[in-house]
Design a protein around this motif. Sequence first.
Motif, short mmCIF file in Angstrom:
data_model
loop_
_atom_site.label_atom_id
_atom_site.label_comp_id
_atom_site.label_asym_id
_atom_site.label_seq_id
_atom_site.Cartn_x
_atom_site.Cartn_y
_atom_site.Cartn_z
N TRP A 300 0.85 -1.19 0.00
CA TRP A 300 0.00 0.00 0.00
C TRP A 300 0.89 1.23 0.00
N ILE A 301 0.65 2.14 -0.96
CA ILE A 301 1.40 3.39 -1.03
C ILE A 301 0.45 4.53 -0.70
N PRO A 302 0.49 5.02 0.53
CA PRO A 302 -0.37 6.17 0.87
C PRO A 302 0.13 7.42 0.17
N ILE A 303 -0.80 8.25 -0.27
CA ILE A 303 -0.46 9.43 -1.05
C ILE A 303 -1.39 10.57 -0.68
N ARG A 304 -0.89 11.78 -0.74
CA ARG A 304 -1.77 12.93 -0.50
C ARG A 304 -2.78 13.03 -1.64
N PRO A 305 -4.04 13.31 -1.32
CA PRO A 305 -5.06 13.41 -2.38
C PRO A 305 -4.68 14.43 -3.45
N ALA A 310 2.32 14.24 -9.64
CA ALA A 310 3.69 14.36 -9.16
C ALA A 310 4.32 12.99 -8.96
N LEU A 311 3.56 12.05 -8.41
CA LEU A 311 4.09 10.70 -8.20
C LEU A 311 4.52 10.07 -9.51
N PHE A 312 3.68 10.15 -10.54
CA PHE A 312 4.01 9.52 -11.81
C PHE A 312 5.15 10.25 -12.52
N ILE A 313 5.22 11.57 -12.38
CA ILE A 313 6.33 12.31 -12.99
C ILE A 313 7.64 11.94 -12.30
N GLY A 314 7.60 11.75 -10.97
CA GLY A 314 8.79 11.28 -10.26
C GLY A 314 9.21 9.89 -10.72
N CYS A 315 8.22 9.03 -11.00
CA CYS A 315 8.52 7.70 -11.55
C CYS A 315 9.18 7.84 -12.93
N ALA A 316 8.66 8.78 -13.74
CA ALA A 316 9.22 8.98 -15.07
C ALA A 316 10.69 9.40 -14.99
N TYR A 317 11.02 10.25 -14.02
CA TYR A 317 12.41 10.68 -13.87
C TYR A 317 13.30 9.47 -13.61
N HIS A 318 12.88 8.60 -12.70
CA HIS A 318 13.69 7.43 -12.38
C HIS A 318 13.83 6.52 -13.60
N MET A 319 12.77 6.36 -14.36
CA MET A 319 12.84 5.52 -15.56
C MET A 319 13.82 6.10 -16.58
N ILE A 320 13.73 7.41 -16.81
CA ILE A 320 14.60 8.05 -17.79
C ILE A 320 16.05 8.02 -17.32
N GLU A 321 16.25 8.32 -16.03
CA GLU A 321 17.60 8.37 -15.48
C GLU A 321 18.31 7.02 -15.60
N ASN A 322 17.53 5.93 -15.50
CA ASN A 322 18.11 4.60 -15.55
C ASN A 322 17.85 3.88 -16.87
N TRP A 369 11.84 15.51 -5.45
CA TRP A 369 10.91 16.60 -5.82
C TRP A 369 9.46 16.13 -5.70
N ALA A 370 9.18 14.94 -6.21
CA ALA A 370 7.82 14.40 -6.16
C ALA A 370 7.38 14.13 -4.73
N SER A 371 8.31 13.65 -3.91
CA SER A 371 7.99 13.31 -2.53
C SER A 371 7.52 14.52 -1.74
N GLU A 372 8.11 15.67 -2.00
CA GLU A 372 7.70 16.88 -1.30
C GLU A 372 6.23 17.22 -1.60
N ILE A 373 5.77 16.83 -2.75
CA ILE A 373 4.39 17.14 -3.15
C ILE A 373 3.41 16.06 -2.73
N CYS A 374 3.75 14.81 -3.02
CA CYS A 374 2.78 13.72 -2.82
C CYS A 374 2.91 13.00 -1.49
N GLY A 375 4.02 13.19 -0.79
CA GLY A 375 4.19 12.57 0.50
C GLY A 375 4.70 11.15 0.48
N VAL A 376 4.99 10.61 -0.71
CA VAL A 376 5.52 9.25 -0.83
C VAL A 376 7.04 9.32 -0.74
N GLU A 377 7.64 8.43 0.03
CA GLU A 377 9.09 8.45 0.20
C GLU A 377 9.79 8.23 -1.14
N PRO A 378 10.92 8.92 -1.36
CA PRO A 378 11.63 8.80 -2.64
C PRO A 378 11.99 7.36 -3.00
#
Length: 419
Positions: A300-305, A310-322, A369-378
Amino acid sequence: MEEKNISCASHEAVAASQQKHGLTRRSFLKWAGVAATVPTLGQLVACAPQAKMADTGSDDAPAPALEDEGEWKPYRCFRLNCSASCINYALVKDGQVVRVKTDDRNPDSEDMPQQRGCLRGQAKMNHVYGPDRLKYPMKRKNWEPGGDPAKINGELRGKDEWVRISWDEALDIIADELTRIIGAYGNEAVIRAGLYPNPVLTALGGSQGGCGGNSQGGWVYPSSMMTGYQNLAGYYGAYLYNDRLDILNAKLIVLDGNNPSWSALGYPNKVLLDAKRRGAKIVGINPFYNSGLGAIADEWIPIRPATDAALFIGCAYHMIENDLQDQAFLDTYTVGFDADHMSEGADPKDNFKDYVLGTYDGVPKTPEWASEICGVEPEVIRSLATDMATIKPAAIFSCSAVTRGFRGEQAAQAFFTVG
């Protein structure tokens, strides 16, 4: 945002048809009867493993009847509240539903279970015969049709009392006012509630549909633009997803704000449980933890409503970076991912990849960056991104719920882009 949805029929053809046939109470009632058939069946939603008596608690509810006193008729559950679309049966006597049950024509089995509906579906029968439902037409006491300014009392707007009128009077008013307004101002002056066409108004030449900023403006329109699929009848992805049984082949299932084990119940929950038994990893992204997620989710990934974008854009960064993205697919089938694949006339600097990397705005959209917005740990964001990019086949679901917030359409854009 407002949608203009004028019928393909020309105004001249419609006018000729009206002149020839006239918009009479009889013709209007005929069209209204056809249009009312689907909504009526849509509201007669109820089902249970065995036949049950309807208990609405209302003096206006129909009395129970024996099965041989009525006729069992099939109807589909109202699908905008759930993706299961269960087929149910209603026992109809003298035009009223007196019992409801599950579609039990076929034997119940593990491989092909009966699509038993849920208690929420069963409760909808109370909506049809509920004591608070309007049972006859009413109008404002001091309002008169015809559009005469001298007969409009602005001080009573929203305050005037309601009075009951006959069905004949109501139908005459509607038919006369539609004819008058379309004749004077055109079909553009008729605004219908909601997004979908109305058969009566379509037959008269069309109308305009309103579009709010949440489900329709936040999810339906951006989804159609992102995928190129313009048929809005696929509101909740009816034509965008694979067959529900194909989810049994998934090795990863991500439910972003989408939790049918809690909101849909019945058959969708069984499919998810079967997929889990076959080894699929199920991840639930949701601010709300409940027994549905408790039953199916491995994580379960709790997230701010309203921060899913932001969460998906943060995922995109990790995908592109790797270098986890499927670049060949992006190059062949998509537009706008990088500067080399922009649509004609678009500024190359507006591409998605450079936005995520912060090439021009100096703000890399990292998991931090995404974590600051959505509250999910990096690290959770990185783990989710890696799973979505590497576990195949994957089924990644979202829905209009995640777009019901400020700039909610960005969640739909981010979801389809990452997908």
